[in-house]
Design an enzyme around this catalytic site. Structure first.
Site, PDB file in Angstrom:
ATOM      1  N   HIS A 167       2.681 -12.528  10.994  1.00 47.34           N
ATOM      2  CA  HIS A 167       1.773 -11.389  11.206  1.00 47.34           C
ATOM      3  C   HIS A 167       2.376 -10.601  12.563  1.00 47.34           C
ATOM      4  O   HIS A 167       2.356 -10.913  13.618  1.00 47.34           O
ATOM      5  CB  HIS A 167       0.277 -11.460  11.370  1.00 47.34           C
ATOM      6  N   LYS A 178      -8.567 -11.437  10.281  1.00 45.35           N
ATOM      7  CA  LYS A 178      -8.259 -11.475  11.705  1.00 45.35           C
ATOM      8  C   LYS A 178      -9.327 -11.888  12.633  1.00 45.35           C
ATOM      9  O   LYS A 178      -9.936 -12.904  12.443  1.00 45.35           O
ATOM     10  CB  LYS A 178      -7.946  -9.977  12.211  1.00 45.35           C
ATOM     11  N   GLU A 204       0.841  -8.945  14.596  1.00 50.15           N
ATOM     12  CA  GLU A 204       0.155  -9.122  15.769  1.00 50.15           C
ATOM     13  C   GLU A 204       0.633 -10.327  16.708  1.00 50.15           C
ATOM     14  O   GLU A 204       0.452 -10.566  17.702  1.00 50.15           O
ATOM     15  CB  GLU A 204      -1.212  -9.014  15.342  1.00 50.15           C
ATOM     16  N   ASN A 254      -7.401 -10.331   5.287  1.00 47.89           N
ATOM     17  CA  ASN A 254      -6.950 -11.015   6.639  1.00 47.89           C
ATOM     18  C   ASN A 254      -7.952 -10.558   7.437  1.00 47.89           C
ATOM     19  O   ASN A 254      -8.073  -9.368   8.020  1.00 47.89           O
ATOM     20  CB  ASN A 254      -5.437 -10.345   7.094  1.00 47.89           C
ATOM     21  N   SER A 286      -3.326  -0.482   6.398  1.00 42.71           N
ATOM     22  CA  SER A 286      -4.372   0.300   6.008  1.00 42.71           C
ATOM     23  C   SER A 286      -4.578   0.611   4.423  1.00 42.71           C
ATOM     24  O   SER A 286      -4.775   1.739   4.007  1.00 42.71           O
ATOM     25  CB  SER A 286      -4.126   1.865   6.740  1.00 42.71           C
ATOM     26  N   GLU A 296       4.598  -5.193   5.908  1.00 44.45           N
ATOM     27  CA  GLU A 296       3.578  -4.466   6.795  1.00 44.45           C
ATOM     28  C   GLU A 296       4.037  -3.522   7.826  1.00 44.45           C
ATOM     29  O   GLU A 296       4.519  -4.069   9.006  1.00 44.45           O
ATOM     30  CB  GLU A 296       2.635  -5.477   7.469  1.00 44.45           C
TER      31      GLU A 296
HETATM   32  P1  PGA Z   1      -5.430  -3.141   8.166  1.00 43.74           P
HETATM   33  O1  PGA Z   1      -4.560  -4.872   8.567  1.00 43.74           O
HETATM   34  O2  PGA Z   1      -5.488  -3.343   6.629  1.00 43.74           O
HETATM   35  O3  PGA Z   1      -6.658  -3.186   8.920  1.00 43.74           O
HETATM   36  O4  PGA Z   1      -4.075  -2.036   8.539  1.00 43.74           O
HETATM   37  C1  PGA Z   1      -3.642  -4.969   7.696  1.00 43.74           C
HETATM   38  C2  PGA Z   1      -2.903  -6.382   8.415  1.00 43.74           C
HETATM   39  O5  PGA Z   1      -2.726  -6.322   9.499  1.00 43.74           O
HETATM   40  O6  PGA Z   1      -2.997  -7.349   7.608  1.00 43.74           O
END
Ligand code: PGA
Length: 258
Positions: A98, A14, A100, A12, A216, A170
């Site tokens: 997601h 983003k 976010e 992803n 992460s 997540e």
């Molecule tokens: P990250 O993001 O691996 O940077 O923690 C994961 C995600 O939001 O899908």
């Protein structure tokens, strides 16, 4: 536990990469995962880069996903992109819900459900994200939150459709923090999600559906996460922006499969 579930690792990206940067990264990912077998690999660039990235990935096994979709088919929805548009750009996966989007852009459980249904209607694969916030985690509400989100997100779909859904667990507190869930903790919640799917669609669907962990994930922790029986891959944010790191996570999933 033996499983025939094919691991799926999705990057992803983003809101990172310009169009030229996205094509360079996609080409590097293509090279990094070349020769790795037994893993479904997906990259999810920003929407403006779907078409050029699709061209870069042409002829490879790397799949293309979008980071979001609107659930209406067409019309006066300024700024939004429909599932059909994403499909016409070459996407075959779409992330829905997601955290976010949920936290900053108003995606509710109901919207996530509409998006999942729209993605399925368009014959694309939804990667449906669920996960608790730090407050919910600390209050011991993890199972209740993911149960609610899975039930809501998969409402109104049939067992056959449910089979193609990828669920990404997540925990919000683990995203972008460098503080992943423990493999055991992530596995336990993925097991809870699988039990909810069993309740909704039966044991066979629950056994077949893929559940990713996200938050992460790095080459350093991927192997221990993928060693867990309920974790069938990863949704990778930060580490997916460096092709070598993403490739190493994919290789860790392949080792689990093999
Ligand atoms: P990250 O993001 O691996 O940077 O923690 C994961 C995600 O939001 O899908």
């Amino acid at each position: 536990m033996t499983t025939t579930r094919r691991p799926i690792v999705a990057g992803n990206w983003k809101m990172n990469t310009t169009v030229p940067e996205a094509t360079v990264l996609a080409a590097a990912v293509r090279t990094a995962v070349d020769g790795v077998h037994g893993v479904e690999v997906v990259v999810c660039p920003p929407a403006v880069s779907l078409v050029p990235v699709h061209a870069v990935l042409d002829g490879s096994d790397v799949g293309l996903g979008a980071q979001d979709a609107y659930f209406e088919a067409t019309g006066a929805h300024t700024g939004e992109v429909s599932v059909e548009m994403l499909a016409s750009a070459g996407a075959t996966y779409v992330i829905a819900g997601h955290s976010e989007r949920r936290a900053r852009f108003g995606d509710t459980d109901d919207w996530v459900s509409r998006k999942v249904r729209a993605i399925l209607s368009g014959r694309l694969v939804p990667i449906m994200c669920v996960g608790e916030t730090l407050d919910e985690h600390d209050a011991g509400q993890t199972d209740a939150v993911v149960t609610r989100q899975v039930r809501a997100g998969m409402a109104g779909i049939g067992a056959h459709e449910a089979l193609s859904v990828v669920v990404a667990y997540e925990p919000v507190w683990a995203i972008g923090t460098g503080r992943p869930a423990t493999p055991e903790g992530a596995n336990e919640t993925c097991g809870t999600i699988r039990a909810v799917v069993a309740d909704l669609f039966g044991a066979a669907v629950a056994e077949a559906i893929r559940i990713q962990y996200g938050g992460s994930v790095t080459p350093a922790n991927a192997t221990s996460l993928f060693a867990q029986p309920h974790i069938d891959g990863a949704l990778v944010g930060g580490a997916s922006l460096v092709a070598a790191n993403f490739g190493a996570v994919v290789s860790a999933a392949a080792a689990r499969h093999g």
